[in-house]
Motif scaffolding. Structure first.
Motif, PDB file in Angstrom:
ATOM      1  N   THR A   1       2.092  10.217   7.191  1.00 10.69           N
ATOM      2  CA  THR A   1       1.055   9.447   6.511  1.00 10.69           C
ATOM      3  C   THR A   1       1.031   9.883   5.051  1.00 10.69           C
ATOM      4  N   ILE A   2       0.587   8.983   4.198  1.00 12.78           N
ATOM      5  CA  ILE A   2       0.353   9.344   2.796  1.00 12.78           C
ATOM      6  C   ILE A   2      -1.149   9.337   2.617  1.00 12.78           C
ATOM      7  N   SER A   3      -1.716  10.508   2.296  1.00 21.20           N
ATOM      8  CA  SER A   3      -3.170  10.493   2.143  1.00 21.20           C
ATOM      9  C   SER A   3      -3.522  10.233   0.689  1.00 21.20           C
ATOM     10  N   LEU A   4      -4.561   9.418   0.495  1.00 19.03           N
ATOM     11  CA  LEU A   4      -5.006   9.050  -0.845  1.00 19.03           C
ATOM     12  C   LEU A   4      -6.052  10.041  -1.313  1.00 19.03           C
ATOM     13  N   ARG A   5      -5.864  10.554  -2.539  1.00 20.95           N
ATOM     14  CA  ARG A   5      -6.906  11.435  -3.087  1.00 20.95           C
ATOM     15  C   ARG A   5      -7.434  10.911  -4.418  1.00 20.95           C
ATOM     16  N   ASP A   6      -6.842   9.806  -4.880  1.00 21.72           N
ATOM     17  CA  ASP A   6      -7.275   9.272  -6.168  1.00 21.72           C
ATOM     18  C   ASP A   6      -8.693   8.707  -6.051  1.00 21.72           C
ATOM     19  N   LYS A   7      -9.572   9.146  -6.955  1.00 24.01           N
ATOM     20  CA  LYS A   7     -11.000   8.770  -6.866  1.00 24.01           C
ATOM     21  C   LYS A   7     -11.203   7.259  -7.008  1.00 24.01           C
ATOM     22  N   THR A   8     -10.496   6.652  -7.979  1.00 22.05           N
ATOM     23  CA  THR A   8     -10.703   5.221  -8.235  1.00 22.05           C
ATOM     24  C   THR A   8     -10.340   4.396  -7.006  1.00 22.05           C
ATOM     25  N   LEU A   9      -9.183   4.736  -6.416  1.00 20.48           N
ATOM     26  CA  LEU A   9      -8.735   3.943  -5.273  1.00 20.48           C
ATOM     27  C   LEU A   9      -9.600   4.190  -4.048  1.00 20.48           C
ATOM     28  N   LEU A  10     -10.068   5.425  -3.880  1.00 25.35           N
ATOM     29  CA  LEU A  10     -10.951   5.701  -2.744  1.00 25.35           C
ATOM     30  C   LEU A  10     -12.278   4.970  -2.925  1.00 25.35           C
ATOM     31  N   ALA A  11     -12.739   4.906  -4.191  1.00 22.72           N
ATOM     32  CA  ALA A  11     -14.015   4.237  -4.457  1.00 22.72           C
ATOM     33  C   ALA A  11     -13.945   2.753  -4.115  1.00 22.72           C
ATOM     34  N   LEU A  12     -12.745   2.181  -4.284  1.00 18.57           N
ATOM     35  CA  LEU A  12     -12.538   0.737  -4.150  1.00 18.57           C
ATOM     36  C   LEU A  12     -13.205   0.155  -2.898  1.00 18.57           C
ATOM     37  N   ASN A  13     -12.966   0.779  -1.763  1.00 20.07           N
ATOM     38  CA  ASN A  13     -13.516   0.217  -0.524  1.00 20.07           C
ATOM     39  C   ASN A  13     -14.412   1.219   0.195  1.00 20.07           C
ATOM     40  N   ASN A  14     -14.985   2.181  -0.550  1.00 18.06           N
ATOM     41  CA  ASN A  14     -15.907   3.123   0.081  1.00 18.06           C
ATOM     42  C   ASN A  14     -17.215   3.238  -0.682  1.00 18.06           C
ATOM     43  N   ASN A  15     -17.133   3.156  -2.013  1.00 18.68           N
ATOM     44  CA  ASN A  15     -18.328   3.421  -2.816  1.00 18.68           C
ATOM     45  C   ASN A  15     -19.182   2.166  -3.010  1.00 18.68           C
TER      46      ASN A  15
ATOM     47  N   ALA B   1       0.829  -1.200   0.000  1.00 17.90           N
ATOM     48  CA  ALA B   1       0.000   0.000   0.000  1.00 17.90           C
ATOM     49  C   ALA B   1       0.867   1.255   0.000  1.00 17.90           C
ATOM     50  N   ALA B   2       1.977   1.217   0.759  1.00 15.96           N
ATOM     51  CA  ALA B   2       2.854   2.387   0.832  1.00 15.96           C
ATOM     52  C   ALA B   2       3.483   2.669  -0.525  1.00 15.96           C
ATOM     53  N   VAL B   3       3.967   1.608  -1.202  1.00 21.02           N
ATOM     54  CA  VAL B   3       4.560   1.812  -2.529  1.00 21.02           C
ATOM     55  C   VAL B   3       3.505   2.378  -3.474  1.00 21.02           C
ATOM     56  N   MET B   4       2.300   1.812  -3.400  1.00 16.79           N
ATOM     57  CA  MET B   4       1.201   2.317  -4.220  1.00 16.79           C
ATOM     58  C   MET B   4       0.974   3.799  -3.933  1.00 16.79           C
ATOM     59  N   GLY B   5       0.932   4.148  -2.653  1.00 14.62           N
ATOM     60  CA  GLY B   5       0.685   5.542  -2.268  1.00 14.62           C
ATOM     61  C   GLY B   5       1.788   6.474  -2.735  1.00 14.62           C
ATOM     62  N   ILE B   6       3.036   6.015  -2.633  1.00 14.35           N
ATOM     63  CA  ILE B   6       4.168   6.869  -3.032  1.00 14.35           C
ATOM     64  C   ILE B   6       4.151   7.102  -4.530  1.00 14.35           C
ATOM     65  N   VAL B   7       3.941   6.040  -5.311  1.00 11.16           N
ATOM     66  CA  VAL B   7       3.901   6.189  -6.765  1.00 11.16           C
ATOM     67  C   VAL B   7       2.757   7.132  -7.150  1.00 11.16           C
ATOM     68  N   LEU B   8       1.677   7.037  -6.411  1.00 11.82           N
ATOM     69  CA  LEU B   8       0.491   7.845  -6.718  1.00 11.82           C
ATOM     70  C   LEU B   8       0.707   9.316  -6.365  1.00 11.82           C
ATOM     71  N   THR B   9       1.172   9.582  -5.161  1.00 10.85           N
ATOM     72  CA  THR B   9       1.232  10.971  -4.697  1.00 10.85           C
ATOM     73  C   THR B   9       2.574  11.624  -5.008  1.00 10.85           C
ATOM     74  N   ARG B  10       3.681  11.013  -4.561  1.00 11.88           N
ATOM     75  CA  ARG B  10       4.977  11.676  -4.732  1.00 11.88           C
ATOM     76  C   ARG B  10       5.446  11.626  -6.182  1.00 11.88           C
ATOM     77  N   GLN B  11       5.097  10.546  -6.907  1.00  7.78           N
ATOM     78  CA  GLN B  11       5.524  10.454  -8.306  1.00  7.78           C
ATOM     79  C   GLN B  11       4.461  11.003  -9.250  1.00  7.78           C
TER      80      GLN B  11
END
Lengths: 418, 290
Positions: free
Chosen positions: A169-183, A102-112
């Motif tokens: 913390t790395i906060s997620l803002r990507d809509k698709t990933l947030l939807a995954l376990n919320n929508n 999850a951390a690698v996913m978050g880093i690639v998403l936000t920092r990269q």
């Protein structure tokens, strides 16, 4: 060969009646082959207890959906653990593999600043690499998996801390990933899913029985298949109906209804992994290695390769579980996948009926066991019990499950079933 | 080998050419010379018993035949052709199957799964359970196996004799030509032993070359057509079962010779029981004796 066989001497194409099937099932249970029975009974009993104690909060649709979101990550990690447990091995690092993925996913998403699918791929690759390292050490060097994964448990905890930074913390803002376990799926989508699942199950079971009967082989009676399909339809139909109701506290502001999207992911994983374990040579080899590794080796099965693949599966699925955790929390922190995640996931698999001794278990066990654990956590929370009590109760449930496993194994040995 | 005491191959085979034939095979583990210049033949349609005391090299010989490890030197010919067998897969490809003493069955799988273990039949990447079940049933029927209730029961629920039957059935499922049985009756009761021996006999009657390893001379004389006796890593004699009696075989097993049969006197002396022969010495002695 002059001697031929009278047809009645080996069980052939006789079609059993429902009574035969019920008797057969009862004798299997008495013989120690309890399967998923304890988990189902436990789930029913816990639901009744919590529903009686908290009639309004526990049974409402909001909590029901919440239960699914809470248990999704646990179930996926447990699905991965089933592969390793089937070999008679253990993976103590699955929790932190989830966190690291999850951390690698978050880093690639936000920092990269990469799109979500590249981030997910990077996270999955991280899981696969972790699994490959563990698998190689276990299968090639022959270090006990307990030790290797204990080291990985500590090491990955450090990696996670390093990646995210102390207290960060790395906060997620990507809509698709947030939807995954919320929508949620739209209401009609939930019903389409329901129809597809029930019809698909019916089609698969009927076609299998028909082709077996055509080949003159033993097959389940049509009534039994119909009964199974009916039970599935009723259970899933009730769940879909329940989830399709409005569960928002203030429906005018925002409407919350429909089957959670994560259910779709869980179904795909369940069907896919079930197929892999039950209907392919690889799956058969996993059971064979778990049952008797030496026999598997002599039968020409590449045992180290099977071990390696199972550890890769476990860590990769753990990374998927990590995405679900991150999606649910909207962030990745150094504690994602930490503390009790792993033990709950192992507990889920064992409570569901997967043996710690190897060679026995199904992917479905992870789902049932995961639901049992989630119900305990959720229900105890609603009862306002302190964490201390929740931990103790979960520990006792895990012990009971392991005892059921050991006792049924002993009964099985006595009656010649394993 | 032209040792006067060794009966020639055609005599042991009753005139037929051997299907599996080893000549002058050697195998050492470190300084221990386990097999020395061993000749061995197995004939189609016959049961060849391989006997010898503990440590005589029986297991090493069959593991070499099965390709678990290669022989250090010597020739290995199958069906008249020289072959190299260094892995179990190669042996299986030739049609050589071994049923090990500890059976190598997976208790948590059913009979059909065990029969096809490692060689599952697949259709479009999926296990073809129906075909496997049908073939399993045919194979068991072909062996006149009547004692198994359902071929979908787990192997754990079978008796010792039934397990042995499943293990043997697995070895004949693949058009095999040579079946090597390692002590198939060691752990069985009287009735079950009888049942398994009948099965062994049927395999040979079906045209397979059967190699039976056994410590039990009753079993050997009941089913074997020829008897090969290993003594301290050397083939003491390969004889027709009908031409020797039990005492002669016992002498061959314990002393390496019996009257005219067996190793030359120099060999038998040079390799006194309990003492491993020197790797270089006995070979020379063997030549002298010839």
């Amino acid at each position: 060969m002059t001697t031929t066989l009278a047809p009645e001497e080996i069980e052939t194409g006789t079609q059993p009646t429902i009574r035969d099937a019920v008797n057969d099932y009862l004798s299997r249970v008495r013989g120690g082959d309890v399967g998923a029975l304890p988990a189902v009974l436990g789930l029913v009993a816990l639901t009744i207890v919590f529903a009686a104690l908290r009639p309004t909060t526990f049974t409402n649709a909001f909590n029901f959906a919440n239960l699914i979101h809470q248990s999704a990550a646990l179930i996926v990690i447990a699905m991965g653990l089933v592969f390793v447990l089937l070999l008679g091995e253990i993976d103590l690092s699955a929790g932190y593999a989830a966190g690291t993925g999850a951390a690698v996913m978050g880093i690639v998403l936000t920092r990269q600043g990469q799109p979500w699918y590249l981030a997910v791929l990077a996270g999955l690759a991280t899981g696969a690499v972790i699994g490959a390292c563990i698998g190689l050490l276990v299968s090639r060097l022959g270090i006990p998996s307990f030790v290797v994964t204990l080291a990985a448990f500590l090491g990955l905890q450090g990696v996670l801390l390093q990646l995210i930074g102390e207290g960060g913390t790395i906060s997620l803002r990507d809509k698709t990933l947030l939807a995954l376990n919320n929508n949620n799926l739209p209401v009609w989508g939930g019903w389409v899913l329901f129809v597809v699942v029930v019809a698909g199950y019916a089609a698969v079971t009927f076609s299998r029985a028909t082709s077996r009967r055509k080949g003159g082989l033993h097959a389940d009676a049509t009534e039994i298949i119909l009964a199974k399909v009916a039970v599935l339809a009723v259970l899933l139909g009730a769940a879909t109906f329940f989830l399709s109701r409005e569960r928002s506290r203030n429906a005018a502001v925002s409407s919350i209804k429909g089957v959670p999207e994560v259910v779709l992911l869980l179904l795909v994983l369940l069907v896919g992994l079930n197929f892999l374990l039950g209907r392919t040579s690889f799956g058969r080899h996993v059971y064979a290695v778990g049952g008797n590794a030496e026999a598997a080796r002599r039968a020409g099965i590449n045992v180290p390769r099977v071990r390696l693949i199972c550890f890769v599966m476990c860590s990769t699925l753990a990374a998927v579980g990590g995405f679900l955790l991150a999606s649910y929390d909207n962030s990745v922190s150094p504690t994602t996948g930490g503390s009790d995640t792993l033990l709950y996931a192992v507990g889920a698999a064992v409570i569901g009926g997967t043996s710690l001794f190897g060679g026995k278990g199904k992917v479905m066990d992870a789902v049932l066991g995961g639901l049992v654990i989630a119900v305990i956590i959720n229900g105890m929370g609603l009862l306002n019990q302190p964490s201390a009590v929740v931990y103790m109760v979960t520990g006792i449930v895990l012990l009971v499950a392991a005892s059921v496993d050991a006792i049924s194994r002993r009964r099985a040995a006595a009656t010649g079933r394993v | 080998m032209t040792s006067p005491s060794t009966v020639t191959d055609t005599a042991a085979g009753g005139g037929m050419p051997p299907l599996l034939s080893l000549r002058g095979v050697n195998k050492s583990f470190g300084a221990v010379h386990v097999l020395q210049e061993v000749d061995f033949d197995a004939f189609p349609g016959q049961v060849t018993a391989l006997v010898g005391d503990n440590g005589a090299g029986k297991s090493t010989l069959i593991k070499g035949i099965a390709g678990i490890y290669g022989f250090d030197s010597g020739s290995y010919s199958f069906d008249g052709h020289d072959v190299t067998v260094t892995s179990p897969k190669q042996a299986n490809a030739l049609g050589i199957e071994v049923v090990y003493q500890d059976l190598a069955l997976c208790d948590n799988l059913d009979i059909v799964h065990n029969l096809f273990l490692g060689r599952e039949i697949t259709k479009h990447g999926r296990l073809d359970e129906a075909t496997m079940e049908r073939r399993a049933k045919e194979t068991l029927a072909g062996l006149s196996v009547r004692t198994v209730k359902s071929i979908r029961q787990q192997v754990a629920s079978l008796s010792g004799g039934q397990r042995q039957t499943v293990a043997i059935a697995r070895s004949v499922l693949w058009n095999s030509k040579v079946v090597i049985l390692d002590e198939p009756t060691a752990a069985l009761g009287v009735a079950q032993t009888e049942q398994v021996l009948k099965l062994v006999r049927r395999l040979a009657d079906n045209g397979l070359a059967v190699v039976l390893i056994s410590h039990n001379l009753n079993d050997v004389f009941e089913v074997a057509d020829s008897i090969s006796v290993l003594y301290l890593g050397r083939m003491a004699a390969q004889v027709r079962a009908g031409e020797v009696n039990r005492n002669q075989v016992v002498e061959l097993i314990t002393g390496g010779r019996s009257g005219d049969l067996g190793l030359g006197p120099a060999d038998a002396l040079a390799t006194s029981p309990g003492q491993r022969p020197d790797p270089t010495g006995p070979l020379g002695a063997n030549v002298e004796a010839s």
